[in-house]
Scaffold this motif. Sequence first.
Motif, PDB file in Angstrom:
ATOM      1  N   LEU B  51       0.834  -1.212   0.000  1.00 51.14           N
ATOM      2  CA  LEU B  51       0.000   0.000   0.000  1.00 51.14           C
ATOM      3  C   LEU B  51       0.863   1.254   0.000  1.00 51.14           C
ATOM      4  CD1 LEU B  51      -2.899  -0.719   2.540  1.00 51.14           C
ATOM      5  CD2 LEU B  51      -2.989  -0.765   0.045  1.00 51.14           C
ATOM      6  N   GLU B  52       1.882   1.244   0.852  1.00 46.77           N
ATOM      7  CA  GLU B  52       2.742   2.435   0.956  1.00 46.77           C
ATOM      8  C   GLU B  52       3.534   2.660  -0.341  1.00 46.77           C
ATOM      9  OE1 GLU B  52       2.569   4.801   2.867  1.00 46.77           O
ATOM     10  OE2 GLU B  52       4.425   5.396   3.895  1.00 46.77           O
ATOM     11  N   VAL B  53       3.930   1.570  -0.969  1.00 50.99           N
ATOM     12  CA  VAL B  53       4.666   1.693  -2.235  1.00 50.99           C
ATOM     13  C   VAL B  53       3.790   2.388  -3.289  1.00 50.99           C
ATOM     14  CG1 VAL B  53       5.517   0.333  -4.196  1.00 50.99           C
ATOM     15  CG2 VAL B  53       6.284  -0.207  -1.875  1.00 50.99           C
ATOM     16  N   VAL B  54       2.541   1.952  -3.427  1.00 51.57           N
ATOM     17  CA  VAL B  54       1.699   2.590  -4.455  1.00 51.57           C
ATOM     18  C   VAL B  54       1.260   3.990  -4.008  1.00 51.57           C
ATOM     19  CG1 VAL B  54       0.945   0.404  -5.474  1.00 51.57           C
ATOM     20  CG2 VAL B  54      -0.471   1.478  -3.703  1.00 51.57           C
ATOM     21  N   ARG B  55       1.114   4.192  -2.687  1.00 53.24           N
ATOM     22  CA  ARG B  55       0.763   5.540  -2.213  1.00 53.24           C
ATOM     23  C   ARG B  55       1.876   6.533  -2.557  1.00 53.24           C
ATOM     24  NH1 ARG B  55       1.624   9.216   1.528  1.00 53.24           N
ATOM     25  NH2 ARG B  55       3.276   8.005   2.526  1.00 53.24           N
ATOM     26  N   LEU B  56       3.118   6.125  -2.318  1.00 55.31           N
ATOM     27  CA  LEU B  56       4.229   7.039  -2.593  1.00 55.31           C
ATOM     28  C   LEU B  56       4.442   7.229  -4.092  1.00 55.31           C
ATOM     29  CD1 LEU B  56       6.612   5.880   0.264  1.00 55.31           C
ATOM     30  CD2 LEU B  56       5.579   8.151   0.012  1.00 55.31           C
ATOM     31  N   ARG B  57       4.190   6.173  -4.876  1.00 58.50           N
ATOM     32  CA  ARG B  57       4.292   6.334  -6.334  1.00 58.50           C
ATOM     33  C   ARG B  57       3.265   7.367  -6.810  1.00 58.50           C
ATOM     34  NH1 ARG B  57       8.420   5.198  -9.800  1.00 58.50           N
ATOM     35  NH2 ARG B  57       7.669   4.725 -11.885  1.00 58.50           N
ATOM     36  N   ASN B  58       2.055   7.259  -6.266  1.00 61.40           N
ATOM     37  CA  ASN B  58       1.014   8.237  -6.601  1.00 61.40           C
ATOM     38  C   ASN B  58       1.421   9.636  -6.148  1.00 61.40           C
ATOM     39  OD1 ASN B  58      -1.932   9.157  -7.074  1.00 61.40           O
ATOM     40  ND2 ASN B  58      -1.540   9.648  -4.926  1.00 61.40           N
ATOM     41  N   ALA B  59       1.937   9.736  -4.917  1.00 59.88           N
ATOM     42  CA  ALA B  59       2.291  11.047  -4.365  1.00 59.88           C
ATOM     43  C   ALA B  59       3.315  11.756  -5.250  1.00 59.88           C
ATOM     44  CB  ALA B  59       2.840  10.876  -2.948  1.00 59.88           C
ATOM     45  N   ARG B  60       4.282  10.992  -5.745  1.00 60.27           N
ATOM     46  CA  ARG B  60       5.319  11.590  -6.576  1.00 60.27           C
ATOM     47  C   ARG B  60       4.786  11.964  -7.950  1.00 60.27           C
ATOM     48  NH1 ARG B  60      10.426   7.700  -4.717  1.00 60.27           N
ATOM     49  NH2 ARG B  60      10.323   8.349  -2.541  1.00 60.27           N
ATOM     50  N   THR B  61       3.882  11.139  -8.478  1.00 56.83           N
ATOM     51  CA  THR B  61       3.323  11.432  -9.799  1.00 56.83           C
ATOM     52  C   THR B  61       2.426  12.672  -9.746  1.00 56.83           C
ATOM     53  OG1 THR B  61       3.370   9.081 -10.330  1.00 56.83           O
ATOM     54  CG2 THR B  61       1.951  10.470 -11.687  1.00 56.83           C
ATOM     55  N   VAL B  62       1.596  12.739  -8.709  1.00 59.31           N
ATOM     56  CA  VAL B  62       0.700  13.889  -8.565  1.00 59.31           C
ATOM     57  C   VAL B  62       1.461  15.118  -8.077  1.00 59.31           C
ATOM     58  CG1 VAL B  62      -1.336  14.724  -7.300  1.00 59.31           C
ATOM     59  CG2 VAL B  62      -1.286  12.384  -8.155  1.00 59.31           C
ATOM     60  N   ASN B  63       2.616  14.871  -7.437  1.00 58.22           N
ATOM     61  CA  ASN B  63       3.451  15.913  -6.848  1.00 58.22           C
ATOM     62  C   ASN B  63       2.734  16.626  -5.713  1.00 58.22           C
ATOM     63  OD1 ASN B  63       5.822  17.298  -6.505  1.00 58.22           O
ATOM     64  ND2 ASN B  63       5.290  18.912  -7.963  1.00 58.22           N
ATOM     65  N   CYS B  64       2.182  15.835  -4.814  1.00 60.25           N
ATOM     66  CA  CYS B  64       1.559  16.373  -3.600  1.00 60.25           C
ATOM     67  C   CYS B  64       2.649  16.479  -2.528  1.00 60.25           C
ATOM     68  CB  CYS B  64       0.425  15.469  -3.123  1.00 60.25           C
ATOM     69  SG  CYS B  64      -0.263  15.969  -1.532  1.00 60.25           S
ATOM     70  N   VAL B  65       2.975  17.702  -2.141  1.00 59.42           N
ATOM     71  CA  VAL B  65       4.094  17.939  -1.219  1.00 59.42           C
ATOM     72  C   VAL B  65       3.872  17.224   0.110  1.00 59.42           C
ATOM     73  CG1 VAL B  65       5.379  19.716   0.037  1.00 59.42           C
ATOM     74  CG2 VAL B  65       4.627  20.141  -2.317  1.00 59.42           C
ATOM     75  N   PHE B  66       2.643  17.318   0.627  1.00 62.53           N
ATOM     76  CA  PHE B  66       2.337  16.660   1.902  1.00 62.53           C
ATOM     77  C   PHE B  66       2.467  15.140   1.772  1.00 62.53           C
ATOM     78  CE2 PHE B  66      -0.168  20.537   3.120  1.00 62.53           C
ATOM     79  CZ  PHE B  66       0.590  20.841   4.236  1.00 62.53           C
ATOM     80  N   CYS B  67       1.798  14.598   0.734  1.00 63.96           N
ATOM     81  CA  CYS B  67       1.756  13.127   0.577  1.00 63.96           C
ATOM     82  C   CYS B  67       3.159  12.551   0.423  1.00 63.96           C
ATOM     83  CB  CYS B  67       0.915  12.734  -0.628  1.00 63.96           C
ATOM     84  SG  CYS B  67      -0.702  13.525  -0.690  1.00 63.96           S
TER      85      CYS B  67
END
Lengths: 163, 175
Positions: B51-67
């Motif tokens: 879950l954390e792996v895909v969450r962080l992949r999403n965070a980097r793609t969307v470029n959400c600073v908090f996430c």
Amino acid sequence: MPVLTSPTSLDLDARLAGAGGPAESFKRLSASLWQQRYLSTELLELCRLTLARLHRDEVEIAAVNPHLGARALPVARRAAVLSGNSFRSTEFTPAEKAVLAFTECYALDAQSIADEVAEEAKAHLGESGLVFLIEALGCLDARIRAARCLRDLSAVAGGRHGH
Amino acid sequence: MGTKARASAPARRTGNVIRDSALGRVPETVDEIIALNGAVWQSTLVSPTLLEVVRLRNARTVNCVFCKSVRYEVARNDGLTEERVQLIDGNYQDSSLSEREKLAIALADCYLGFPAGVPPQLAQRLQAEFSVAEIAALLVALMSFNFTSRTAVSIGGMPEEPLPIMLLPVSVTTT
């Protein structure tokens, strides 16, 4: 490979049910979008079609939205959205144009939504309405993306269905 | 990215980070958003690390600073160290991440593509590695993470990068 007509964002939940509680929760959140006070059902459907067009998802575009009930989307309004001409069309009110412009910007890159586009949408919807619009677009877009992935997975022969 | 928030948080504070954000302005949805965030982590069929792996992949793609700056304790306790988090980058295929982790990232990239879509060869590999229910669990998690991060980015008011790494319990969003 066969072209599958399901799932789409509108009938996705049965295909996600195996995920259990999280899928049930997302289903409830999605259902709540169609029963609120900020956006009409018709305008929300135009947002869904805008997202589907930008995803170039013909299956999603062809899907019939059960939330519209007996009310058919006016042909000219639907056509204007699907051709990307809602800005120039006389079929839409300024408020609808503001929502559809925000939808396009959101779909292309949420980071790049111009302040003027957001301000225009907020001027018509209010602060809470803008937050709702953003949530609704996130839900609709997520469902379109997941449905597209599931169709691609289903289309592959030898999938481990029922596993 | 908008540096000024386009919507403000409610005046009343509750201690829940979601309810105390601008999302608290929409009572019709906020309870279910909180429930969804909890369910994704607490009722999932896949490991916290996946879950954390895909969450962080999403965070980097969307470029959400908090996430991007958040790390969930449950994944850290599952073995996802910061050194392994750094492998979730453009060269992840050649990294020491496990095959399941690499395939989960590949699924995330397919979901996050514009337009989204899974190529046939990858679809076969995914279905060989994951059950139908596990794929559903990963997709629902991606839907939730992507929904949340794009909502945050769209509302605006993001701080300047980089933020320090924040190790958080899942309960910060659910209670």
